[in-house]
Write an enzyme that holds these catalytic residues in place. Structure first.
Site, short mmCIF file in Angstrom:
data_model
loop_
_atom_site.label_atom_id
_atom_site.label_comp_id
_atom_site.label_asym_id
_atom_site.label_seq_id
_atom_site.Cartn_x
_atom_site.Cartn_y
_atom_site.Cartn_z
N TYR A 142 0.88 -1.11 -0.42
CA TYR A 142 0.42 0.01 0.16
C TYR A 142 0.80 1.62 0.02
O TYR A 142 1.22 1.85 -0.80
CB TYR A 142 -0.41 0.13 1.53
N ILE A 143 1.83 1.13 0.71
CA ILE A 143 2.94 2.27 0.93
C ILE A 143 3.63 2.02 -0.15
O ILE A 143 4.62 3.55 -1.02
CB ILE A 143 3.12 3.17 2.42
N SER B 56 6.95 2.94 12.84
CA SER B 56 5.70 3.19 12.65
C SER B 56 5.56 4.65 14.18
O SER B 56 6.50 4.09 14.96
CB SER B 56 4.92 2.24 12.82
N THR C 100 4.29 3.08 16.63
CA THR C 100 3.49 2.13 17.21
C THR C 100 4.82 1.89 17.86
O THR C 100 4.87 1.48 19.50
CB THR C 100 3.05 0.80 16.73
N TYR D 101 4.94 -6.47 16.05
CA TYR D 101 4.53 -6.20 15.67
C TYR D 101 5.62 -4.90 15.84
O TYR D 101 6.86 -4.71 15.69
CB TYR D 101 3.68 -6.38 14.66
N LYS E 71 9.85 -3.46 14.95
CA LYS E 71 9.90 -1.64 14.22
C LYS E 71 10.87 -1.10 15.34
O LYS E 71 12.50 -0.35 14.89
CB LYS E 71 8.55 -1.11 13.99
N PHE F 205 1.66 7.51 11.01
CA PHE F 205 1.01 7.55 12.38
C PHE F 205 -0.25 6.73 11.61
O PHE F 205 0.38 5.41 11.35
CB PHE F 205 0.40 8.78 12.59
N ASN G 156 -8.15 -4.94 9.42
CA ASN G 156 -7.82 -4.60 11.07
C ASN G 156 -8.44 -3.34 11.52
O ASN G 156 -8.64 -2.82 12.80
CB ASN G 156 -6.57 -5.08 11.84
N ARG H 110 -10.86 -2.35 22.25
CA ARG H 110 -9.84 -3.22 21.72
C ARG H 110 -7.73 -3.68 22.72
O ARG H 110 -7.37 -1.98 23.18
CB ARG H 110 -9.81 -3.17 20.32
N PRO H 111 -8.46 -4.06 23.10
CA PRO H 111 -6.53 -4.52 23.87
C PRO H 111 -5.54 -4.03 23.33
O PRO H 111 -4.77 -4.46 22.00
CB PRO H 111 -5.95 -6.11 24.52
N ASP I 45 -5.28 -0.82 22.59
CA ASP I 45 -5.08 0.55 21.74
C ASP I 45 -4.93 1.64 23.04
O ASP I 45 -5.46 1.71 24.55
CB ASP I 45 -6.80 0.96 21.55
C1 WQD Z 1 -7.33 3.47 14.94
C2 WQD Z 1 -8.80 3.42 15.78
C3 WQD Z 1 -9.28 2.11 17.38
C4 WQD Z 1 -11.05 -0.66 13.65
C5 WQD Z 1 -2.56 0.74 14.02
C6 WQD Z 1 -1.16 0.04 13.95
C7 WQD Z 1 -0.15 0.30 13.96
C8 WQD Z 1 -0.18 1.33 12.43
C9 WQD Z 1 -1.37 1.58 12.18
C10 WQD Z 1 1.03 -0.30 11.21
C11 WQD Z 1 -8.63 3.00 17.35
C12 WQD Z 1 -10.46 2.21 15.59
C13 WQD Z 1 -10.79 0.37 14.75
C14 WQD Z 1 -12.09 -1.14 13.96
C15 WQD Z 1 -12.74 0.61 15.63
N1 WQD Z 1 0.34 0.28 11.90
N2 WQD Z 1 -10.98 1.10 15.07
N3 WQD Z 1 -13.32 -0.02 14.63
O1 WQD Z 1 -4.84 0.61 15.80
O2 WQD Z 1 -3.87 3.88 15.77
O3 WQD Z 1 -2.73 1.74 14.72
O4 WQD Z 1 -2.60 0.69 12.34
O5 WQD Z 1 1.92 0.28 11.38
O6 WQD Z 1 0.87 0.48 14.50
O7 WQD Z 1 -1.21 -0.53 15.63
O8 WQD Z 1 -5.16 1.86 13.53
O9 WQD Z 1 -6.82 1.86 12.37
O10 WQD Z 1 -6.54 -0.20 13.74
O11 WQD Z 1 -8.02 2.23 14.77
O12 WQD Z 1 -13.58 1.22 16.30
O13 WQD Z 1 -12.90 -2.11 13.32
O14 WQD Z 1 -10.37 2.98 14.92
O15 WQD Z 1 -10.17 1.44 17.68
O16 WQD Z 1 -9.36 3.95 17.80
P1 WQD Z 1 -4.25 1.86 15.33
P2 WQD Z 1 -7.09 1.20 13.60
#
Ligand code: WQD
Length: 358
Positions: free
Chosen positions: A11-12, A124, A126, A148, A152, A177, A197, A292-293, A295
């Site tokens: 993607y990126i 990331s 993260t 993961y 990084k 981000f 996800n 979600r654990p 978060d």
């Molecule tokens: C964003 C918000 C969720 C899905 C992740 C990885 C990080 C990076 C980016 C790689 C949060 C909420 C999400 C859903 C929801 N990836 N959510 N329902 O967790 O900030 O970051 O992706 O580098 O490493 O951790 O992104 O899009 O998963 O979640 O409510 O079905 O959306 O709780 O608040 P995140 P996300």
């Protein structure tokens, strides 16, 4: 001289290949297509009208990767290749450590052997772990909370040690981000494997009717509307950040720096749902679940360092991110996979370069 792009079909990676080619760079792409599609690269050629070489290989295959350095004059590497699913990394940590860390070590050993010391690394946000101390600066406390994120963080440390051992290493570490959106053409975009996800691909698949409803993970956070807040950045702004990082390291004789690639603005899940409904004209059905654990409640960048040192900042707003996401999803409801017989596709010759010609 060419830029080697590992994971260039992702993607990126694919969006960065478009911007590199638009800037006039010669690129060489390596990808094992474990989580991406050749079709994305074909469309990169279609969008830019430019050709480039592709090698289908795994970074762990040192012999095949060395051939790339033998056959091409590489001046810098942009290193995207890596697994990135947080949940999967918890279930399969060894797969993530082997692929992400050992793959990077193999790459760096060959870069050293062929005197290629310019590296842009895909990190990331993260690596900041569960911090709620926002906006986040690059000198914030680091502390990944899943395998993961730890890959990084460990790779960042490996690169700092590498530079410490040889100051001619010239490294930019880019901490993304939340990348969302797609190229304005609607021809390339995010194409997650299985159930997404991440928030935006999930929302867009609800909008296109592929998924029934969005589950909002928690609405009891200490935020404006109780839902999680993140720094969503347009994928094209992110890609352009790589061009600026490349230009920065080419201007200096050595160093290692981390940069946040974010907008500096946070949007809640509910605000993202509203923005996507406005962009798509579709109603996004939602339900609320527990948090979600892992978060954090709130996470967004302080992007000042990238502005000052890379002369880069994000310019595309949330409406454009949602419009571009929707255009990609609408035009490609099943992503890159067409409903064609898999056998009809000619596989890339893995032991030689394949030219993607206009
Ligand atoms: C964003 C918000 C969720 C899905 C992740 C990885 C990080 C990076 C980016 C790689 C949060 C909420 C999400 C859903 C929801 N990836 N959510 N329902 O967790 O900030 O970051 O992706 O580098 O490493 O951790 O992104 O899009 O998963 O979640 O409510 O079905 O959306 O709780 O608040 P995140 P996300």
């Amino acid at each position: 001289m060419a830029i080697l792009v590992t994971g260039g079909a992702g993607y990126i990676g694919s969006h960065t290949c478009v911007e590199l080619l638009n800037e006039g760079y010669e690129i060489v792409v390596v990808d094992n297509f474990s989580n991406s599609s050749q079709e994305a690269l074909r469309r990169v050629t279609e969008i830019t009208g430019k050709s480039f070489k592709l090698y289908q290989l795994d970074l762990l295959d040192k012999e095949k990767l060395e051939a790339v350095f033998e056959e091409n004059k590489i001046e810098a590497v942009i290193h995207f290749a890596g697994f990135k699913a947080v949940g999967e990394s918890v279930e399969l940590p060894l797969k993530y450590y082997q692929n992400n860390i050992t793959g990077t070590i193999v790459l760096c050993e060959l870069m050293k052997k062929y005197h290629v010391k310019n590296l842009v690394f895909s990190s990331s946000a993260t690596v900041y772990g569960m911090t709620d101390h926002v906006p986040i600066r690059e000198d914030a406390q680091l502390g990944a909370v899943n395998p993961y994120g730890r890959t990084k963080l460990m790779i960042e440390e490996i690169l700092r040690d590498l530079h410490h051992s040889d100051q001619t290493w010239n490294i930019a570490i880019l901490r993304y981000f939340n990348p969302i959106g797609a190229h304005a053409s609607g021809r390339i975009g995010e194409d997650p494997t299985g159930i997404p996800n991440n928030l935006m691909p999930y929302i867009s698949q609800v909008a296109v009717g592929k998924l029934e409803r969005l589950t909002i993970h928690g609405n009891d956070y200490q935020t404006k509307d109780g839902t999680g807040i993140r720094d969503y950045i347009h994928i094209v702004d992110l890609a352009l950040g790589h061009i600026k990082a490349l230009e920065k390291i080419k201007r200096r004789s050595g160093g290692v720096d981390a940069y946040n690639l974010g907008t500096g603005k946070g949007y809640s899940v509910s605000e993202m749902v509203d923005a996507f409904e406005k962009a798509s004209g579709k109603i996004i059905s939602t339900t609320i679940s527990r948090r979600r654990p892992g978060d954090a409640a709130t996470c967004y960048a302080n992007p000042t360092k990238a502005k000052e040192q890379l002369d880069w900042h994000a310019v595309r707003g949330i409406d454009e991110m949602c419009q571009d996401s929707w255009r990609w999803q609408q035009n490609n409801p099943t992503g890159y996979v067409k409903k064609v017989n898999k056998e009809s596709r000619t596989p890339v010759q893995s032991n030689a370069a394949v030219f993607f010609n206009v």
